[in-house]
Structures are given as C-alpha cells and as structure tokens.
Scaffold this active site. Structure first.
Site, PDB file in Angstrom:
ATOM      1  N   GLU A 185      -2.186   3.309   6.125  1.00  0.00           N
ATOM      2  CA  GLU A 185      -1.428   2.165   6.645  1.00  0.00           C
ATOM      3  C   GLU A 185      -0.443   2.593   7.728  1.00  0.00           C
ATOM      4  O   GLU A 185       0.715   2.903   7.431  1.00  0.00           O
ATOM      5  CB  GLU A 185      -0.652   1.481   5.510  1.00  0.00           C
ATOM      6  CG  GLU A 185      -1.526   0.781   4.505  1.00  0.00           C
ATOM      7  CD  GLU A 185      -0.719   0.031   3.442  1.00  0.00           C
ATOM      8  OE1 GLU A 185       0.530   0.138   3.419  1.00  0.00           O
ATOM      9  OE2 GLU A 185      -1.347  -0.669   2.630  1.00  0.00           O
ATOM     10  N   GLU A 273      -7.728  -1.141  -0.004  1.00  0.00           N
ATOM     11  CA  GLU A 273      -6.634  -1.241  -0.989  1.00  0.00           C
ATOM     12  C   GLU A 273      -6.137  -2.675  -1.022  1.00  0.00           C
ATOM     13  O   GLU A 273      -5.963  -3.310   0.009  1.00  0.00           O
ATOM     14  CB  GLU A 273      -5.482  -0.315  -0.573  1.00  0.00           C
ATOM     15  CG  GLU A 273      -4.356  -0.273  -1.602  1.00  0.00           C
ATOM     16  CD  GLU A 273      -3.133   0.497  -1.097  1.00  0.00           C
ATOM     17  OE1 GLU A 273      -3.276   1.651  -0.653  1.00  0.00           O
ATOM     18  OE2 GLU A 273      -2.031  -0.083  -1.143  1.00  0.00           O
TER      19      GLU A 273
HETATM   20  C1  IDC Z   1       3.152   2.647  -3.891  1.00  0.00           C
HETATM   21  C2  IDC Z   1       3.038   2.979  -5.367  1.00  0.00           C
HETATM   22  C3  IDC Z   1       4.383   3.430  -5.903  1.00  0.00           C
HETATM   23  C4  IDC Z   1       4.885   4.591  -5.063  1.00  0.00           C
HETATM   24  C5  IDC Z   1       4.902   4.214  -3.602  1.00  0.00           C
HETATM   25  C6  IDC Z   1       5.280   5.406  -2.727  1.00  0.00           C
HETATM   26  O1  IDC Z   1       2.554   1.847  -6.053  1.00  0.00           O
HETATM   27  O2  IDC Z   1       4.263   3.805  -7.257  1.00  0.00           O
HETATM   28  O3  IDC Z   1       6.169   4.949  -5.481  1.00  0.00           O
HETATM   29  O4  IDC Z   1       3.646   3.754  -3.180  1.00  0.00           O
HETATM   30  O5  IDC Z   1       5.929   4.984  -1.599  1.00  0.00           O
HETATM   31  C7  IDC Z   1       0.771   0.163  -0.143  1.00  0.00           C
HETATM   32  C8  IDC Z   1       0.540   1.620  -0.061  1.00  0.00           C
HETATM   33  C9  IDC Z   1       0.644   2.276  -1.411  1.00  0.00           C
HETATM   34  C10 IDC Z   1       1.769   1.669  -2.219  1.00  0.00           C
HETATM   35  C11 IDC Z   1       1.421   0.215  -2.499  1.00  0.00           C
HETATM   36  C12 IDC Z   1       2.455  -0.521  -3.320  1.00  0.00           C
HETATM   37  O6  IDC Z   1      -0.698   1.929   0.540  1.00  0.00           O
HETATM   38  O7  IDC Z   1       0.878   3.649  -1.220  1.00  0.00           O
HETATM   39  O8  IDC Z   1       1.862   2.358  -3.434  1.00  0.00           O
HETATM   40  N1  IDC Z   1       1.224  -0.472  -1.225  1.00  0.00           N
HETATM   41  O9  IDC Z   1       3.689  -0.524  -2.685  1.00  0.00           O
HETATM   42  N2  IDC Z   1       0.617  -0.717   0.824  1.00  0.00           N
HETATM   43  C13 IDC Z   1       0.998  -1.922   0.393  1.00  0.00           C
HETATM   44  C14 IDC Z   1       1.390  -1.781  -0.931  1.00  0.00           C
END
Ligand code: IDC
Length: 346
Positions: A185, A273
C-alpha cells in the site's frame, strides 16, 4: 453335529486366519513404510497447480477460463509466524474452501525485512520458503507480499526490493502457484508516477528470472486509486495486475465507483487484502457494506484475500484472542469476522 462342524471349521479358519493376518499386517506395514519414504523424499510438486494468466482485465487459467482466487492473508510473518504451518494451510484449503494464501512480509514495521538485521532477514526468508512449500503441498496459490506501509513510498527500499524479488523469482520460477505482490500500500502522497517508476524496475527484475508469474502492483492512497493507475498502466509486460484494497467499515460506494472506472478502462484488479472493520483493522464490522463488496467482486470475478490469520485482539483478526491453537480451528475459535469471511468462501 452342526455345532461341532462349526467348531471344527472354525478352528481351521482360525489357524489359517492367523498366518494370513500376519501376512496382511506385514504387507500393510511395508506399504506404509513405502508411503512414508515416498512422501518424505518426493520433491514438492511445484507444477501441480496450473499457471495463471491475465487476459484483458481478467485472471484466467491455461484454457482461458476465468479464475477467482479467494484466500486469507497472514499477519506480518515476524509477528505471527506460528500460523504458517502445514496443518493450518491444508485445513483452510479443504475445510474453508480457499484456493490462495498471502504471505505478508512487512518491510518496515516490527522486525521488517528492511529494518531488522541479517538474521531476521534470513528467518523471514525461511518462513517464506516454508509458506510456499506448505501452500504448494496444500494445493494453494501463494502470494509473496512486499508489505510496505509506514515506509509509504515503495522507492524508500527500492534496492532491497529489487534484491528480494531477484532472489524470490529465481527460487520460485518453477512454482506455477507463486504470485508476486510488489508493494502492498503506497501512501503518504506517493504519486502513481513514482510507483510506476518503481514497478517498472521490479517487474523487469522479476521477468529476468520468471517470464510469466502474475505480478500485482500497488496503487496510490493505500491501494485505492486504481482509476489513476488505469490511465497509464505499465506497458510491454504480460500478466500484470493492480492492487485494490478496501475495509468496508471505512470504504464504500465511492471506492467501488473508482474500481468500476478502472475496470471500464480495462485494468486487471486484484484485492490482495480487505476487511469489513474500519481501515485501522479495528472497530465494528460493517457486514452490509461487506456484502455489497463481495457482490461486486463476484460480478467482476475479482480475486480477494481477507486480512488476517492471527489471534491479535483486533476485529480484523480471524482467530479469537482466547484461542491459542495454530491449526485445527473450529467454528467457535473464529471471530465474527472470521465466521463471516468463511461464509463468503463457500
Ligand atoms: C495492521 C494490523 C495491526 C498492525 C498494523 C501495523 O492489523 O495489527 O499493528 O497493521 O501498522 C492495511 C495494511 C495492514 C494493516 C491493516 C489494518 O495493509 O498492514 O494491518 N490495513 O490496519 N491497510 C488497510 C488496513
């Protein structure tokens, strides 16, 4: 008289029964031994799953039939390595009905590939390798995800990305089930032009080793601006797709409209995702919006992968935090999101 005869015959049968039982046991034992030997030494059937291609905006199989991958993403493999195991992968394939798994390799956060030390990198590579082998044995397609996030601009670690994908592509060039996702992303205002420059380099690097694998390219604004990417997609390469991510608690109709625009321009989309919580990965679930998304994906035969296979105390985790199992999950081990997602796979 009849009774005696029965006893007589019985004893005869019992005698010959004993030796034939022994023969059977030996035979079964030998076969089991042979099976174990073959199973253990047989090379992983890398070519078991047919290679996929992109035709127009659609993912298709070798015969040109439309394919929709449906799967689950790991959380960061430095955080939750224990869920990368054969039993879990096989269960998800057989019981959950998925056909793909995504291995998230964070670049920056928490022992990221680019922020941790050499031994951390080695451990991550080993985990990727195990993940690929488990997926292959389970009959799953597997996405190797270069999970940029807080690093925002994929060019921040461009050199590392090139070295990483050179390594991955030479390792897995014969694995027809491996897909490469080159930047999860992009964000922080990184333009499509910048991402495109990065993508050109990485695609070239991968193609030097692997001529055909599907490559999924991230898009601006956390992989939402697919309409912008659709105005100037990469030229000169086959089997490229573009990333669309959504969290239904935050993203609704306006993002589907952007996706529709991209599709109308012929851009192949891949939802590597998604979730139905808010974009933080937490908060309440929006199942109604989630269902609208699934309908949209189904109508357009777009592949999708749910976030994430772990038991972290957050609503985007598939496994309840009270559940310590890393395979053999029962319905009661799943979070509301996990239960909802499994219904979509059926
Ligand atoms: C989130 C995880 C969380 C972690 C965080 C790190 O759920 O546990 O602490 O990342 O920064 C994304 C991202 C993905 C995110 C997820 C939810 O690709 O890494 O995971 N998310 O926030 N994009 C939109 C949502």
């Amino acid at each position: 008289m009849n009774d005696n005869r029965r006893y007589d015959n019985g004893s005869v049968y019992r005698n010959s029964g004993r030796s034939s039982t022994l023969r059977w046991k030996l035979l079964v034992g030998l076969m089991a031994l042979l099976f174990v030997l073959v199973w253990d030494t047989a090379p992983v059937q890398a070519a078991k799953l047919p290679a996929l291609k992109v035709k127009g905006a659609q993912l298709v199989n070798a015969r040109g039939k439309k394919v929709q991958l449906k799967g689950v993403s790991t959380h960061g493999m430095s955080w939750y390595p224990e869920y990368v195991n054969q039993k879990a992968f096989t269960q998800m394939k057989k019981k959950w009905g998925i056909n793909a798994v995504r291995l998230a390799v964070y670049t920056s956060e928490y022992n990221g590939y680019c922020t941790g030390d050499a031994s951390n990198r080695k451990a991550l590579e080993k985990r990727i390798d195990q993940g690929v082998q488990y997926a292959t044995k389970a009959g799953l397609y597997v996405i190797i995800d270069w999970h940029i996030l807080s690093d925002g601009n994929p060019r921040t670690y461009e050199k590392q990305a090139a070295a990483f994908f050179r390594k991955m592509a030479s390792k897995y060039k014969n694995h027809t089930n491996v897909l490469y996702e080159i930047c999860n992303e992009p964000n922080g205002g990184t333009s499509w032009e910048t991402i495109r420059t990065y993508a050109k380099k990485i695609v070239k690097t991968i193609r030097a080793k692997d001529k055909k694998a599907i490559i999924i390219i991230g898009t601006p604004t956390w992989s939402q601006d697919v309409d912008i990417a659709a105005d100037s997609p990469l030229k000169g390469y086959k089997n490229l797709m573009y990333t669309l991510h959504f969290y239904a608690g935050t993203h609704g109709e306006y993002l589907r409209e952007k996706a529709q625009k991209a599709l109308d321009k012929g851009l192949p989309l891949f939802v590597s995702e998604f979730g139905i919580s808010d974009a933080s990965g937490n908060g309440g679930l929006n199942k109604e919006e989630g269902s609208k998304w699934i309908k949209f994906l189904k109508r357009n035969k777009i592949s999708y992968v749910g976030w994430s296979l772990c038991n972290k105390e957050e609503s985007s985790a598939l496994i309840k935090s009270s559940c310590k199992k890393t395979s053999g999950f029962r319905s009661r081990d799943l979070t509301p999101w996990g239960k909802w997602l499994l219904k979509q796979f059926k």
